[in-house]
Motif scaffolding. Structure first.
Motif, short mmCIF file in Angstrom:
data_model
loop_
_atom_site.label_atom_id
_atom_site.label_comp_id
_atom_site.label_asym_id
_atom_site.label_seq_id
_atom_site.Cartn_x
_atom_site.Cartn_y
_atom_site.Cartn_z
N PRO A 31 -5.43 2.96 -1.99
CA PRO A 31 -5.48 5.04 -1.85
C PRO A 31 -6.71 4.96 -1.18
CG PRO A 31 -4.93 3.92 -4.32
CD PRO A 31 -4.98 3.02 -3.30
N LEU A 32 -5.83 6.35 -0.32
CA LEU A 32 -7.33 6.54 0.04
C LEU A 32 -8.84 7.47 -0.88
CD1 LEU A 32 -8.98 7.58 3.01
CD2 LEU A 32 -7.57 9.70 2.22
N ARG A 33 -8.12 7.65 -1.37
CA ARG A 33 -8.93 8.38 -3.16
C ARG A 33 -9.55 7.16 -3.71
NH1 ARG A 33 -3.80 8.21 -4.18
NH2 ARG A 33 -2.73 6.65 -5.89
N GLU A 34 -9.55 5.72 -3.83
CA GLU A 34 -10.16 4.92 -4.23
C GLU A 34 -11.56 4.18 -2.70
OE1 GLU A 34 -7.48 1.96 -6.14
OE2 GLU A 34 -6.72 3.49 -7.47
N ARG A 35 -11.02 5.06 -2.10
CA ARG A 35 -12.51 4.37 -0.80
C ARG A 35 -13.21 5.14 -1.19
NH1 ARG A 35 -8.60 3.85 4.80
NH2 ARG A 35 -6.12 2.78 2.67
N GLU A 36 -14.48 4.56 -1.36
CA GLU A 36 -16.13 5.17 -1.13
C GLU A 36 -16.70 5.96 -0.11
OE1 GLU A 36 -18.46 7.23 -4.52
OE2 GLU A 36 -16.80 5.58 -5.46
N GLY A 37 -16.55 7.41 -0.20
CA GLY A 37 -17.55 7.07 1.05
C GLY A 37 -16.43 7.66 2.39
N ASP A 38 -15.54 7.24 1.78
CA ASP A 38 -14.17 6.75 3.73
C ASP A 38 -13.79 8.17 4.34
OD1 ASP A 38 -14.97 4.29 3.79
OD2 ASP A 38 -13.50 3.33 3.02
N ILE A 39 -13.46 8.79 2.89
CA ILE A 39 -13.09 10.38 2.77
C ILE A 39 -13.35 11.18 4.02
CG2 ILE A 39 -11.45 12.11 2.39
CD1 ILE A 39 -11.87 11.02 -0.56
N GLY A 83 0.78 -0.75 -0.04
CA GLY A 83 0.36 0.00 0.19
C GLY A 83 0.94 1.32 0.29
N GLU A 84 0.32 2.05 -0.92
CA GLU A 84 1.37 3.72 -0.39
C GLU A 84 1.08 3.84 1.26
OE1 GLU A 84 -0.75 6.30 -2.69
OE2 GLU A 84 -0.97 5.40 -5.07
N SER A 85 2.24 4.88 0.92
CA SER A 85 2.67 5.72 2.29
C SER A 85 0.67 5.93 2.78
CB SER A 85 3.48 6.40 2.39
OG SER A 85 3.53 7.76 2.22
N GLY A 86 1.48 5.94 4.02
CA GLY A 86 -0.01 6.32 4.78
C GLY A 86 -1.81 5.74 4.66
N THR A 87 -1.31 4.55 4.31
CA THR A 87 -3.13 3.74 4.09
C THR A 87 -3.60 3.36 5.29
OG1 THR A 87 -1.79 2.15 2.49
CG2 THR A 87 -2.79 3.63 1.20
N ALA A 120 -13.44 16.22 -0.44
CA ALA A 120 -13.88 14.94 -1.88
C ALA A 120 -13.04 15.22 -3.42
CB ALA A 120 -14.86 14.96 -2.47
N ARG A 121 -12.77 16.96 -3.44
CA ARG A 121 -11.43 16.96 -4.47
C ARG A 121 -10.30 16.61 -4.53
NH1 ARG A 121 -14.25 21.85 -5.43
NH2 ARG A 121 -12.03 22.49 -3.69
N HIS A 122 -9.68 16.82 -3.22
CA HIS A 122 -8.25 16.56 -3.22
C HIS A 122 -8.13 15.23 -3.71
CE1 HIS A 122 -4.43 17.23 -1.15
NE2 HIS A 122 -4.15 16.71 -1.03
N THR A 123 -6.48 14.60 -3.98
CA THR A 123 -6.27 13.30 -4.19
C THR A 123 -5.71 12.66 -3.48
OG1 THR A 123 -4.36 14.41 -5.27
CG2 THR A 123 -5.66 13.97 -6.91
N TRP A 124 -5.17 13.47 -1.87
CA TRP A 124 -5.06 12.68 -0.62
C TRP A 124 -3.68 11.70 -0.67
CZ3 TRP A 124 -6.65 14.89 2.91
CH2 TRP A 124 -7.19 15.73 2.82
N PRO A 125 -2.37 12.24 -1.90
CA PRO A 125 -1.28 11.54 -2.55
C PRO A 125 -0.75 11.03 -0.72
CG PRO A 125 -0.91 14.26 -2.52
CD PRO A 125 -2.11 13.36 -2.66
N GLY A 126 -0.52 11.67 0.76
CA GLY A 126 -0.21 11.30 1.34
C GLY A 126 -1.05 10.23 2.47
N ASN A 127 -2.53 9.73 1.73
CA ASN A 127 -3.23 8.84 1.90
C ASN A 127 -4.47 9.23 3.47
OD1 ASN A 127 -4.06 7.40 -0.06
ND2 ASN A 127 -1.71 6.91 0.23
N ARG A 132 2.52 2.08 -6.37
CA ARG A 132 1.96 0.84 -7.51
C ARG A 132 1.22 0.73 -8.93
NH1 ARG A 132 -3.28 1.78 -7.12
NH2 ARG A 132 -3.58 -0.16 -6.09
N ASP A 133 1.63 2.33 -9.26
CA ASP A 133 0.35 2.33 -10.82
C ASP A 133 1.95 1.72 -11.85
OD1 ASP A 133 -1.79 2.56 -10.17
OD2 ASP A 133 -1.19 4.41 -9.36
N LEU A 134 2.90 1.51 -11.01
CA LEU A 134 4.02 2.32 -12.51
C LEU A 134 4.29 0.39 -13.32
CD1 LEU A 134 7.40 2.67 -10.30
CD2 LEU A 134 6.32 3.91 -11.88
#
Ligand SMILES: Nc1ncnc2c1ncn2[C@@H]1O[C@H](COP(=O)(O)OP(=O)(O)OP(=O)(O)O)[C@@H](O)[C@H]1O
Ligand SMILES: [Mg+2]
Length: 460
Positions: free
Chosen positions: A316-324, A174-178, A355-362, A452-454
């Protein structure tokens, strides 16, 4: 619907008078002894009870009243019991309060006074009930302290439940901070090793030269500075779980040694000749692309396959529907309570910005932003500005144009790369630059493609 009030008194006249006096505000239920009281309580679940202590068969002693009270509190510990005490029975009333009654009123009862007491009592009962329900809802949503109602996180929780029952090594990706460390702890806590130690070591944070002795221990005199014999982390975690964080950072020679341990559960301390059997379960984690390290020859394939028998992938956090949103609310609740800033809430713009932010640090980034916002805010509504999610205007004064430009460029590029799963071509196209320009900018700004996307990106 009127709130329910149960009145227990053996004097029929008092029952009639009280019912008449309180009927307007409350649904008054009547009982005259222990049996009728219990039956009414079980059927109607009143929030508040008015109780005369002296009841048949012993109307001159408080025994019967005390018995009813403890039975009610056993059935529902939130029940509010108000004792109606006769003249000269004050000591009984006080004793009842010591045993869990909420308040008392002395006979002859002043109806207006009683109404005030009842009003306040129902209010407190309502608050307590609300709080209890809210707590239960929260607990229902968290899994070993982890929040997540999204289907992606529910899958993670299911995997944790399954792997906890085995002793097999687990690899957490998982990405950092997940929440990789949280998952490792959850696996430990749910396993049969829960009473044993949980030992964590960050393989990336320890200099290579020290890592071997840190993991495997050393004998006295095995190297300069080894004045005493010392157990390593693998040994200290015996009977429990060893969490190897940033496993990708383990140097190749140590990988061999670790593999031997995973195969035979045997270690040798540095400078020692004795083989020591150790019963430690390994849970490892990485936010790097281990498959890439395999093809680069930086990570041994045999070790990888040993470790990756079972993997748990944290989205990653941005892929967790509703969790943010629910995580943000949870962190807000926690930090507001810590700083005694009750009643804080996000304003509409803040919710949109979250909701808009992409949360690179999760999750870690979300936690930190909310924490900072709670500390910094001066009003009762958190704004995008408090969360530092309002783009350009959060650049501190005194920043040079160059720094500001770079900060904006960095954020935009990172967001775009995440949006396109690390694929350069579509990111460049949406940013309106050529591919080589985007590469150049990334190099200049020190941006790496999301790890993780490489794999996906390479197949472009
Ligand atoms: N699902 C979750 N619910 C509540 N808090 C969470 C959740 N996931 C992570 N956290 C919190 O976020 C922070 C980061 O979690 P953790 O340290 O487990 O992440 P990590 O993946 O190990 O991060 P890193 O890669 O940076 O080491 C911690 O403070 C943790 O309590
Ligand atoms: Mg970690």
């Amino acid at each position: 619907m009127k709130p329910k009030l149960l009145l227990i008194d053996d004097d029929a006249e008092i029952r009639t008078q009280m019912k008449w006096a309180l009927n307007q505000e409350y649904e008054v239920l009547l009982a005259e002894d222990r049996n009728t009281a219990l039956a009414a309580f079980k059927e109607h679940r009143p929030g508040v009870v008015l109780l005369d202590l002296g009841l048949p068969p012993a109307p001159n002693s408080p025994e019967e009243g005390f018995a009813i009270m403890s039975e009610f509190l056993r059935l529902n510990s939130l029940t509010k019991i108000i004792i109606i005490s006769g003249q000269g029975e004050k000591s009984n009333a006080l004793q009842a309060i010591g045993a869990g009654a909420y308040d008392f009123a002395a006979k002859p009862v002043d109806v207006e006074e009683l109404k005030l007491i009842l009003k306040r009592t129902f209010h407190v009962a309502g608050l307590e009930k609300e709080y209890r329900e809210w707590q239960q809802r929260l607990q229902g949503e968290s899994f070993e302290g982890m929040f997540g109602t999204s289907s992606t996180m529910q899958t993670v929780f299911t995997s944790i439940r399954k792997v906890s029952t085995t002793d097999a090594p687990v690899l957490i990706l998982g990405e950092s901070g997940t929440g990789k460390e949280m998952v490792a702890r959850a696996i430990h806590k749910r396993s049969s090793r829960k009473d044993g130690p949980f030992v964590a070591i960050n393989c990336g944070a320890i200099p290579e030269t020290l890592l071997e002795s840190e993991l495997f221990g050393h004998e006295k005199g095995s190297f300069t500075g080894a004045h005493v014999q010392r157990k390593g982390r693998i040994e200290s975690a015996s009977g429990g779980t060893l969490f190897l964080d940033e496993i990708g950072e383990i140097p190749l020679p140590l990988q061999v040694k670790l593999l031997r341990f995973l195969q035979d559960q045997i270690i040798e301390r540095v400078g020692g000749r004795q083989s020591i059997e150790v019963d430690t379960r390994i849970v490892a984690a990485t936010n790097a692309d281990l498959k890439k390290s395999l093809s680069d020859g930086r990570f041994r394939e045999d070790l990888y396959y040993r470790l990756a028998v079972v993997t748990v992938s944290l989205p990653p956090l941005r892929e967790r529907e509703g969790d943010i949103r629910s995580l943000a609310q949870e962190f807000l609740r926690r930090f507001a309570a810590e700083t005694e800033k009750d009643g804080l809430a996000f304003d509409q713009d803040a919710l949109k910005a979250l909701a808009r932010h992409t949360w690179p640090g999760n999750v870690r980034e979300l936690e930190n932003r909310v924490k900072r916002a709670v500390i910094m805010t001066e009003g009762s509504r958190l704004t995008p500005h408090d969360l530092e999610l309002n783009g350009v205007s959060n650049i501190a004064s005194g920043t040079t144009l160059k720094d500001a430009r770079e900060a904006v460029e960095r954020e935009l590029i990172q967001n775009m790369l995440h949006k396109h799963s690390g694929k350069i071509a579509p990111a460049a196209s949406e940013l309106g630059v050529s591919r080589p320009t985007l590469y150049e900018l990334m190099e200049k700004l020190g941006i790496q493609r999301p790890a993780r996307d490489l794999k996906i990106a390479e197949s472009e």
